[in-house]
Design a protein around this motif. Structure first.
Motif, PDB file in Angstrom:
ATOM      1  N   PRO A  42      20.493 -68.245 -28.040  1.00 11.63           N
ATOM      2  CA  PRO A  42      21.644 -67.713 -27.304  1.00 11.63           C
ATOM      3  C   PRO A  42      22.507 -68.859 -26.769  1.00 11.63           C
ATOM      4  CG  PRO A  42      19.633 -66.585 -26.668  1.00 11.63           C
ATOM      5  CD  PRO A  42      19.222 -67.758 -27.501  1.00 11.63           C
ATOM      6  N   ILE A  67      27.326 -69.860 -22.223  1.00  7.66           N
ATOM      7  CA  ILE A  67      28.685 -69.330 -22.090  1.00  7.66           C
ATOM      8  C   ILE A  67      29.323 -69.693 -20.752  1.00  7.66           C
ATOM      9  CG2 ILE A  67      28.204 -67.428 -23.680  1.00  7.66           C
ATOM     10  CD1 ILE A  67      28.009 -65.577 -21.202  1.00  7.66           C
ATOM     11  N   TRP A  98      34.306 -64.317 -17.199  1.00  7.03           N
ATOM     12  CA  TRP A  98      33.794 -64.241 -18.568  1.00  7.03           C
ATOM     13  C   TRP A  98      34.618 -63.338 -19.489  1.00  7.03           C
ATOM     14  CZ3 TRP A  98      30.101 -64.576 -14.564  1.00  7.03           C
ATOM     15  CH2 TRP A  98      29.394 -65.782 -14.538  1.00  7.03           C
ATOM     16  N   ALA A 136      31.093 -58.515 -26.202  1.00  5.87           N
ATOM     17  CA  ALA A 136      29.709 -58.825 -26.545  1.00  5.87           C
ATOM     18  C   ALA A 136      28.869 -58.684 -25.285  1.00  5.87           C
ATOM     19  CB  ALA A 136      29.603 -60.252 -27.082  1.00  5.87           C
ATOM     20  N   LEU A 137      27.560 -58.566 -25.472  1.00  4.22           N
ATOM     21  CA  LEU A 137      26.596 -58.563 -24.363  1.00  4.22           C
ATOM     22  C   LEU A 137      26.719 -57.343 -23.452  1.00  4.22           C
ATOM     23  CD1 LEU A 137      26.615 -62.327 -23.289  1.00  4.22           C
ATOM     24  CD2 LEU A 137      25.034 -61.162 -24.845  1.00  4.22           C
ATOM     25  N   PRO A 184      22.222 -61.153 -28.336  1.00  3.47           N
ATOM     26  CA  PRO A 184      23.081 -62.333 -28.283  1.00  3.47           C
ATOM     27  C   PRO A 184      23.993 -62.541 -29.476  1.00  3.47           C
ATOM     28  CG  PRO A 184      20.827 -62.967 -28.820  1.00  3.47           C
ATOM     29  CD  PRO A 184      20.793 -61.496 -28.509  1.00  3.47           C
ATOM     30  N   ALA A 241      27.636 -62.699 -28.585  1.00  6.95           N
ATOM     31  CA  ALA A 241      27.970 -63.897 -27.821  1.00  6.95           C
ATOM     32  C   ALA A 241      28.100 -65.103 -28.741  1.00  6.95           C
ATOM     33  CB  ALA A 241      26.899 -64.150 -26.756  1.00  6.95           C
ATOM     34  N   ASP A 266      31.590 -67.159 -29.020  1.00 10.40           N
ATOM     35  CA  ASP A 266      31.503 -68.596 -28.771  1.00 10.40           C
ATOM     36  C   ASP A 266      32.047 -69.374 -29.975  1.00 10.40           C
ATOM     37  OD1 ASP A 266      30.539 -70.985 -27.323  1.00 10.40           O
ATOM     38  OD2 ASP A 266      28.968 -71.060 -28.857  1.00 10.40           O
ATOM     39  N   PHE A 314      32.581 -61.276 -22.415  1.00  9.61           N
ATOM     40  CA  PHE A 314      31.122 -61.264 -22.294  1.00  9.61           C
ATOM     41  C   PHE A 314      30.796 -60.305 -21.143  1.00  9.61           C
ATOM     42  CE2 PHE A 314      32.474 -65.398 -23.878  1.00  9.61           C
ATOM     43  CZ  PHE A 314      31.640 -65.609 -24.966  1.00  9.61           C
ATOM     44  N   VAL A 372      26.749 -60.212 -18.223  1.00 11.76           N
ATOM     45  CA  VAL A 372      26.344 -61.613 -18.125  1.00 11.76           C
ATOM     46  C   VAL A 372      25.114 -61.772 -17.234  1.00 11.76           C
ATOM     47  CG1 VAL A 372      27.112 -63.920 -17.438  1.00 11.76           C
ATOM     48  CG2 VAL A 372      28.713 -62.356 -18.558  1.00 11.76           C
ATOM     49  N   TYR A 432      22.153 -61.106 -19.352  1.00 11.01           N
ATOM     50  CA  TYR A 432      22.048 -62.169 -20.354  1.00 11.01           C
ATOM     51  C   TYR A 432      21.502 -63.457 -19.744  1.00 11.01           C
ATOM     52  CZ  TYR A 432      23.722 -65.526 -23.886  1.00 11.01           C
ATOM     53  OH  TYR A 432      23.823 -66.525 -24.832  1.00 11.01           O
TER      54      TYR A 432
END
Length: 324
Positions: free
Chosen positions: A11, A14, A26, A43-44, A50, A53, A57, A75, A78, A81
Motif C-alpha cells: 500500500p 499517501i 486527501w 479509492a479506499l 489498496p 490508492a 498515486d 482517498f 483514510v 487505511y
C-alpha cells in the motif's frame, strides 16, 4: 473458513496528498481551466482495498493534467487505511461501519455518528458536484474484474464508453445500505450524472492494482477528461467486447452460518433452476432460474450481509453476445 489470499502489493504512502487544494483532506483538485465535466475518481472507500490508492498515486506521480473540465482524485476512508496491516488485512475494511452503505440522504443528514459517517459528510459536497464518478474497489475472491453499473441505462452507457473491464453487472446494490455509486444524482434516472463501481480483482493481488490503473486511465481518456496517457504509464490496449449480467436476486444472509455448495469464485453458470448454491443455516439456496450466474460470492459472511448476487447473461446492443 476460506484461506486468506496472500498480500502481494505494498500500500502506498499517501501522506503527501493530505492537502489537495479542495478544503477536504486527501481530495486533490486538478482543474484544466477549460469548460468540461467534473470527473471524480475515488479509492479506499474500504480501508483494506489498496488497489485504487495505488492507481491514484500512480496518476499523481505521472503528473496527471486534465485536458478539459476538472478531475478530482479522492482517498476516502483514510482512517481505516492508516491501520492496514498486511499480517491481518481483513481487519481494516472500516472502523465503525461499512462506508459503502451510508450514501442515503436520510442517513447522511441524520443524527447518528461514526467515523465513517463523519468522513462521508465531510466529502459529500465534492461528491455532490461531480458529473461522473469512478469508484475503485476490489473483491474477496480471485475472480474476473467487474463493472457494477447500477440499474439505469446511463450506467450501462458509461460502462460501454469506458470499455473496460469486460464484464458489466446491472444491479440494485445492497439491502443493507446505499453505495457511493448510487448516491444522489448518480442513482436518479432523471439526472445526467453517472457513476461506475469497478471491482478490480482480489484485494491484495498485483492484478487488481494493474486493473485499477488501467480502468482509471480508460475512464479519464474515454470521458474526455484527458487527451493522452501521461508519460511513463503503459498505453491502453484496445477495448474488447463486453458482456452484461443482469442481477435477478441478491442473497442477504439470515444467519451466521452461510455456506456455499462449491468453491464458487464468480461467473459460474448454473444451467438448471434448482441447482444447489449454498445453505443459510438450515435453509437451502437454490438457483432461481436456468442459466443462473454466480456473482461476487463472499465466503466468510455474517448475518445481514450480502453473500452472493444471482443473475443471467443478457444481450445488449453493441455489448457482447450474452454468452458465457
Amino acid at each position: 473458513m476460506t484461506p486468506r489470499p496472500p498480500v502481494e502489493i505494498s500500500p502506498p504512502d499517501i501522506s503527501a496528498y493530505q492537502d489537495g487544494g479542495t478544503g477536504v483532506p486527501w481530495f486533490i483538485a486538478l482543474d484544466s481551466g477549460r469548460q468540461g465535466p467534473h470527473v471524480l475518481l475515488t479509492a479506499l472507500v474500504h480501508g483494506n482495498e489498496p488497489c485504487g490508492a495505488i492507481a491514484l498515486d500512480a496518476l499523481m506521480k505521472a503528473r496527471l493534467r486534465p485536458a478539459a473540465g476538472k478531475v478530482t482524485l479522492g482517498f476516502v476512508n483514510v482512517a481505516a487505511y492508516a491501520r492496514f496491516d498486511p499480517a491481518d488485512p481483513c481487519r481494516t475494511r472500516f472502523l465503525d461501519q461499512d462506508m459503502n452503505r451510508l450514501w442515503d440522504s436520510a442517513v447522511l443528514e441524520g443524527k447518528s455518528r461514526s467515523r465513517e459517517l463523519d468522513r462521508a459528510r465531510q466529502i459529500r459536497p465534492i461528491v455532490n458536484e461531480a458529473d461522473m464518478l469512478l469508484d475503485l474497489h476490489s473483491m474477496q475472491q480471485d475472480a474476473t474484474s467487474l463493472i457494477l453499473a447500477g440499474r439505469h441505462e446511463k450506467g450501462l452507457d458509461l460502462a460501454r464508453r469506458v470499455g473496460t473491464p469486460e464484464t458489466v453487472v446491472r444491479d440494485d446494490g445492497h439491502l443493507t445500505g446505499r453505495r457511493l455509486r448510487d448516491y444522489g444524482r448518480f442513482g436518479d434516472s432523471e439526472e445526467d450524472a453517472a457513476a461506475l463501481l469497478v471491482e478490480c480483482g482480489q484485494h491484495w493481488s498485483v492484478r487488481a492494482a494493474e486493473t485499477a490503473l488501467e480502468t482509471a486511465l480508460a475512464f479519464l481518456l474515454r470521458t474526455g477528461a484527458i487527451d493522452r496517457v501521461p508519460a511513463g504509464l503503459r498505453p491502453l490496449a484496445e477495448p474488447r467486447p463486453q458482456r452484461v449480467v443482469d442481477v435477478t436476486h441478491t442473497v442477504t444472509t439470515a444467519t451466521d452460518r452461510f455456506t456455499f455448495a462449491a468453491d464458487f469464485r464468480g461467473l459460474e453458470v448454473m444451467e438448471r433452476a434448482g441447482a444447489p448454491i449454498g445453505r443459510d443455516g438450515a435453509h437451502p439456496i437454490l438457483a432461481p432460474h436456468d442459466g443462473c450466474v454466480i456473482i461476487m460470492p463472499c465466503h466468510n459472511v455474517r448475518k445481514g450481509q450480502t453473500a452472493v448476487r444471482l443473475g443471467r447473461f443478457v444481450e445488449a446492443d453493441g455489448v457482447g453476445d450474452g454468452a458465457e
